[in-house]
Design an enzyme around this catalytic site. Structure first.
Site, PDB file in Angstrom:
ATOM      1  N   LEU A  89      49.767  38.343  38.853  1.00 35.55           N
ATOM      2  CA  LEU A  89      50.422  39.151  37.812  1.00 35.55           C
ATOM      3  C   LEU A  89      49.433  39.802  36.841  1.00 35.55           C
ATOM      4  O   LEU A  89      48.344  39.272  36.604  1.00 35.55           O
ATOM      5  CB  LEU A  89      51.357  38.246  36.991  1.00 35.55           C
ATOM      6  N   TRP A 129      48.647  41.568  32.794  1.00 34.33           N
ATOM      7  CA  TRP A 129      48.813  41.047  31.428  1.00 34.33           C
ATOM      8  C   TRP A 129      49.721  41.905  30.564  1.00 34.33           C
ATOM      9  O   TRP A 129      50.020  41.549  29.431  1.00 34.33           O
ATOM     10  CB  TRP A 129      47.447  40.925  30.732  1.00 34.33           C
ATOM     11  N   LYS A 176      50.191  33.164  39.911  1.00 34.67           N
ATOM     12  CA  LYS A 176      49.036  33.205  39.018  1.00 34.67           C
ATOM     13  C   LYS A 176      49.258  34.263  37.944  1.00 34.67           C
ATOM     14  O   LYS A 176      49.215  35.467  38.215  1.00 34.67           O
ATOM     15  CB  LYS A 176      47.751  33.546  39.776  1.00 34.67           C
ATOM     16  N   SER A 230      45.817  46.521  39.055  1.00 34.42           N
ATOM     17  CA  SER A 230      45.095  47.777  39.262  1.00 34.42           C
ATOM     18  C   SER A 230      45.002  48.118  40.751  1.00 34.42           C
ATOM     19  O   SER A 230      45.048  47.228  41.624  1.00 34.42           O
ATOM     20  CB  SER A 230      43.688  47.641  38.684  1.00 34.42           C
ATOM     21  N   TYR A 236      42.182  40.828  51.835  1.00 33.42           N
ATOM     22  CA  TYR A 236      42.367  39.372  51.917  1.00 33.42           C
ATOM     23  C   TYR A 236      43.322  39.039  53.060  1.00 33.42           C
ATOM     24  O   TYR A 236      43.119  38.088  53.811  1.00 33.42           O
ATOM     25  CB  TYR A 236      42.973  38.813  50.622  1.00 33.42           C
ATOM     26  N   GLU A 291      52.110  46.677  43.605  1.00 33.40           N
ATOM     27  CA  GLU A 291      52.570  47.592  42.547  1.00 33.40           C
ATOM     28  C   GLU A 291      51.366  47.857  41.666  1.00 33.40           C
ATOM     29  O   GLU A 291      50.839  46.934  41.044  1.00 33.40           O
ATOM     30  CB  GLU A 291      53.672  46.940  41.698  1.00 33.40           C
ATOM     31  N   CYS A 337      52.100  50.819  33.194  1.00 31.71           N
ATOM     32  CA  CYS A 337      51.745  51.478  34.462  1.00 31.71           C
ATOM     33  C   CYS A 337      52.411  52.826  34.615  1.00 31.71           C
ATOM     34  O   CYS A 337      51.862  53.726  35.229  1.00 31.71           O
ATOM     35  CB  CYS A 337      52.110  50.579  35.635  1.00 31.71           C
ATOM     36  N   GLU A 378      43.481  56.536  35.171  1.00 28.82           N
ATOM     37  CA  GLU A 378      44.389  55.714  34.377  1.00 28.82           C
ATOM     38  C   GLU A 378      43.587  55.077  33.246  1.00 28.82           C
ATOM     39  O   GLU A 378      42.636  54.342  33.492  1.00 28.82           O
ATOM     40  CB  GLU A 378      45.017  54.609  35.240  1.00 28.82           C
TER      41      GLU A 378
HETATM   42  P1  NAD Z   1      43.981  43.713  37.350  1.00 30.27           P
HETATM   43  O1  NAD Z   1      44.103  44.333  38.689  1.00 30.27           O
HETATM   44  O2  NAD Z   1      42.660  43.635  36.726  1.00 30.27           O
HETATM   45  O3  NAD Z   1      44.538  42.214  37.375  1.00 30.27           O
HETATM   46  C1  NAD Z   1      45.809  41.908  37.873  1.00 30.27           C
HETATM   47  C2  NAD Z   1      45.793  40.505  38.418  1.00 30.27           C
HETATM   48  O4  NAD Z   1      44.890  40.445  39.516  1.00 30.27           O
HETATM   49  C3  NAD Z   1      45.329  39.446  37.422  1.00 30.27           C
HETATM   50  O5  NAD Z   1      46.113  38.277  37.579  1.00 30.27           O
HETATM   51  C4  NAD Z   1      43.895  39.201  37.832  1.00 30.27           C
HETATM   52  O6  NAD Z   1      43.424  37.910  37.515  1.00 30.27           O
HETATM   53  C5  NAD Z   1      43.976  39.385  39.325  1.00 30.27           C
HETATM   54  N1  NAD Z   1      42.687  39.746  39.919  1.00 30.27           N
HETATM   55  C6  NAD Z   1      41.666  40.414  39.328  1.00 30.27           C
HETATM   56  N2  NAD Z   1      40.617  40.506  40.179  1.00 30.27           N
HETATM   57  C7  NAD Z   1      40.996  39.887  41.322  1.00 30.27           C
HETATM   58  C8  NAD Z   1      40.349  39.634  42.562  1.00 30.27           C
HETATM   59  N3  NAD Z   1      39.073  40.024  42.791  1.00 30.27           N
HETATM   60  N4  NAD Z   1      41.034  38.976  43.528  1.00 30.27           N
HETATM   61  C9  NAD Z   1      42.300  38.570  43.303  1.00 30.27           C
HETATM   62  N5  NAD Z   1      42.956  38.741  42.144  1.00 30.27           N
HETATM   63  C10 NAD Z   1      42.317  39.410  41.161  1.00 30.27           C
HETATM   64  O7  NAD Z   1      45.047  44.488  36.440  1.00 30.27           O
HETATM   65  P2  NAD Z   1      45.384  44.246  34.910  1.00 30.27           P
HETATM   66  O8  NAD Z   1      44.272  44.824  34.128  1.00 30.27           O
HETATM   67  O9  NAD Z   1      45.795  42.834  34.658  1.00 30.27           O
HETATM   68  O10 NAD Z   1      46.706  45.118  34.756  1.00 30.27           O
HETATM   69  C11 NAD Z   1      46.664  46.453  34.528  1.00 30.27           C
HETATM   70  C12 NAD Z   1      46.972  47.219  35.809  1.00 30.27           C
HETATM   71  O11 NAD Z   1      48.259  46.813  36.304  1.00 30.27           O
HETATM   72  C13 NAD Z   1      47.089  48.702  35.566  1.00 30.27           C
HETATM   73  O12 NAD Z   1      46.432  49.400  36.589  1.00 30.27           O
HETATM   74  C14 NAD Z   1      48.589  48.945  35.619  1.00 30.27           C
HETATM   75  O13 NAD Z   1      48.932  50.257  35.952  1.00 30.27           O
HETATM   76  C15 NAD Z   1      49.038  47.957  36.630  1.00 30.27           C
HETATM   77  N6  NAD Z   1      50.480  47.651  36.517  1.00 30.27           N
HETATM   78  C16 NAD Z   1      51.317  48.128  37.482  1.00 30.27           C
HETATM   79  C17 NAD Z   1      52.682  47.879  37.406  1.00 30.27           C
HETATM   80  C18 NAD Z   1      53.619  48.379  38.474  1.00 30.27           C
HETATM   81  O14 NAD Z   1      54.738  47.886  38.570  1.00 30.27           O
HETATM   82  N7  NAD Z   1      53.217  49.326  39.291  1.00 30.27           N
HETATM   83  C19 NAD Z   1      53.197  47.137  36.345  1.00 30.27           C
HETATM   84  C20 NAD Z   1      52.307  46.654  35.376  1.00 30.27           C
HETATM   85  C21 NAD Z   1      50.939  46.921  35.492  1.00 30.27           C
END
Ligand code: NAD
Length: 499
Positions: free
Chosen positions: A164, A166, A190, A244, A254, A266, A301, A397
């Site tokens: 998930l 944040w 997670k 992201s 993976y 998403e 997002c 973004e």
């Molecule tokens: P992020 O991708 O950095 O992290 C998301 C999750 O992935 C976290 O739990 C993080 O710990 C985990 N993660 C990070 N690196 C990883 C790795 N190497 N392997 C496995 N898991 C890993 O994103 P963020 O900064 O937490 O959230 C912001 C992003 O989420 C933005 O791009 C936003 O647009 C997107 N978002 C999309 C939606 C949607 O429904 N499309 C909704 C909310 C947020």
């Protein structure tokens, strides 16, 4: 009931957040004893020490989830039983809304009004809606000749992983957990490392509601360790990720590097808000434009951060937007008078500020906003005009309160710019011409198109992205169930004349 600032502060002062993992019905530390701190981004105050789960902890959670799935305690329970338990979860969330909303606000820097709306409204509604579907999801019977009967049945996929972001911690947890559990999966979840606290508290309420041990597991930790361990686990059947695009790609890898688990993604966006020349620039349109960009401090997002405005309207639109955006109050997220809270971390604030600088360097005209003098990680809502489509602030973004206004000469130009992006999550179009509206809705390659108002839809409508905003998976609606179900054909040979 809406409380006052002082009342929310009083709730905050009494909270003792739990940062332990929840595995197999028990709160526990990480196997190696590792911990990390989660802080309030509006103040820097440490809220709790959190279990730093790694591969060994993920494995323990998956073993528990698999054991209970195979035992059938939940996966093969009467659907009515799952429904009743999930309805109880919704009820308990509503009963604890003030506590959960304050916890969410402290852990994220989001405004208390948004937290109350999400946790008092959307989150229990998700549990309730999917609970109600638990005993209303049917299979099919295929047409066959007299020698066979063919049943097309739906079965829970097994152990579902969820990773998930944040920005909407408990909303995102509910988006994944409610449909997964409604169909009978067990889950290993997670939360983001920045915001683990409400998911942990939710586990406690779910246990109280009667969710059996092992069905819901919350494993806080970092992406490279806990997140990757979920993506790579050979006994997780499906994983649903929100975050992201960069990390979404990793989940595809993976899966390929492990057991070819199902992957639902998403991800990010750079969504357009289009105002055609026949639209009226009235209060309602300005409200939608302002909220589409600055709701949740732009950490959304589907934020509509490219506002493509018909040239004859652009001056009036810009003046009225600036007036509206200036009226937003930045400040203590626990104060109901606050409209915009804090960025999530210092690093994220710096990233957003560097985008603002790139806009200035590339020649866009910054007409308001920028850094804030407040302590914590606040950024004032920022508006650029004369943005051109090639600039970084128009293409990437930013995930912060940075809006770019672009004049467009014709509807065709608006459509061409709107379509010219790697993302495809959301778009809004304002026009009084129904033919144009339908044409835009059909021509925009994105998962949600909103006409004459900014909306992501609601629980009943699927949400997800085209292009690099998503995989073919959807959250919300009955479509979300597909992420957690397998289809099985049962072909029964019959003997002629036996009936
Ligand atoms: P992020 O991708 O950095 O992290 C998301 C999750 O992935 C976290 O739990 C993080 O710990 C985990 N993660 C990070 N690196 C990883 C790795 N190497 N392997 C496995 N898991 C890993 O994103 P963020 O900064 O937490 O959230 C912001 C992003 O989420 C933005 O791009 C936003 O647009 C997107 N978002 C999309 C939606 C949607 O429904 N499309 C909704 C909310 C947020």
């Amino acid at each position: 009931m809406t409380l006052s600032h002082a009342e929310f502060q009083a709730i905050a002062s009494k909270l003792t957040p739990n940062g332990r993992a929840f595995i197999d019905g028990t709160f526990c530390d990480a196997a190696d004893g590792g911990k990390f701190e989660t802080t309030n981004p509006a103040t820097g105050q440490v809220l709790a020490e959190v279990a730093h789960c790694k591969a060994a902890d993920i494995d323990r959670a998956v073993v528990a989830a698999r054991r209970v799935f195979d035992a059938g305690t939940w996966s093969r329970a009467e659907p009515e039983e799952r429904k009743q338990v999930l309805l109880k979860v919704a009820q308990l969330i509503r009963e604890h809304v003030h506590e959960l909303a304050v916890l969410e606000s402290l852990d994220t820097g989001k405004t208390i009004n948004d937290c109350m709306a999400e946790i008092g409204g959307e989150v229990p509604k998700f549990f309730q809606w999917y609970a109600e579907l638990a005993d209303k999801t049917f299979g099919k019977i295929a047409p066959t000749g007299p020698r066979a009967m063919a049943l097309i049945t739906r079965e829970p996929a097994g152990v579902a992983g969820a990773v998930l972001p944040w920005n909407f911690p408990l909303v995102m947890a509910a988006w994944k957990i409610a449909p997964a559990l409604a169909v009978g999966c067990s889950a290993v979840v997670k939360p983001a490392e920045q915001t683990p606290l409400t998911a942990i508290r939710l586990a406690e309420l779910m246990q109280q509601a009667g969710v059996p041990d092992g069905v819901i597991n919350i494993v806080p930790g970092f992406g490279e360790t806990a997140g990757a361990a979920i993506g790579l686990h050979n006994d997780i059947d499906t994983v649903s990720f929100t975050g992201s695009t960069e990390v979404g790609r990793m989940f595809m890898r993976y899966s390929g590097d492990s057991n070819l688990k199902g992957v639902g993604l998403e991800m990010g966006g750079k969504s357009p808000f289009i105002v055609l020349a026949d639209a009226a620039i009235d209060d309602e349109l300005i409200e939608h434009a302002a909220m589409s960009a600055f709701w949740n401090g732009g950490q959304n997002c589907s934020a509509n951060m490219r506002q493509l405005i018909a040239a004859p309207l652009v001056e009036e639109f810009t003046a009225r937007m600036v007036e509206r955006v200036r009226s937003f109050t930045l400040g203590d997220p626990l104060d109901p008078a606050t409209d915009i809270g804090s960025m999530i971390t210092k690093d994220h604030k710096e990233t957003v500020l560097s985008y603002i600088q790139s806009g200035v360097d590339e020649g866009a005209d910054k007409i308001m906003g920028g850094n804030s003098e407040l302590p914590g990680y606040f950024i004032e809502p920022t508006v650029f005009r004369n943005v051109s489509p090639g600039m970084r602030i128009a293409r990437e973004e930013i995930f912060g309160p940075v809006l770019g206004i672009m004049p467009v000469a014709t509807p065709e130009e608006a459509l061409a710019i709107a379509r010219d992006t790697d993302y495809g999550l959301h778009a809004t179009v304002f026009t009084r011409d129904i033919d144009r509206a339908i044409d835009f809705a059909r021509s925009l390659p994105c998962g949600t198109v909103s006409v004459n108002g900014f909306s992501e839809g609601d629980i009943k409508t699927p949400f997800g992205g085209y292009k690099q905003s998503g995989s073919m998976a959807r959250d919300n609606g009955t479509e979300a169930l597909e992420q957690y179900l397998q289809t099985k054909t049962i072909w029964i040979q019959t003997r002629p004349g036996s009936g």
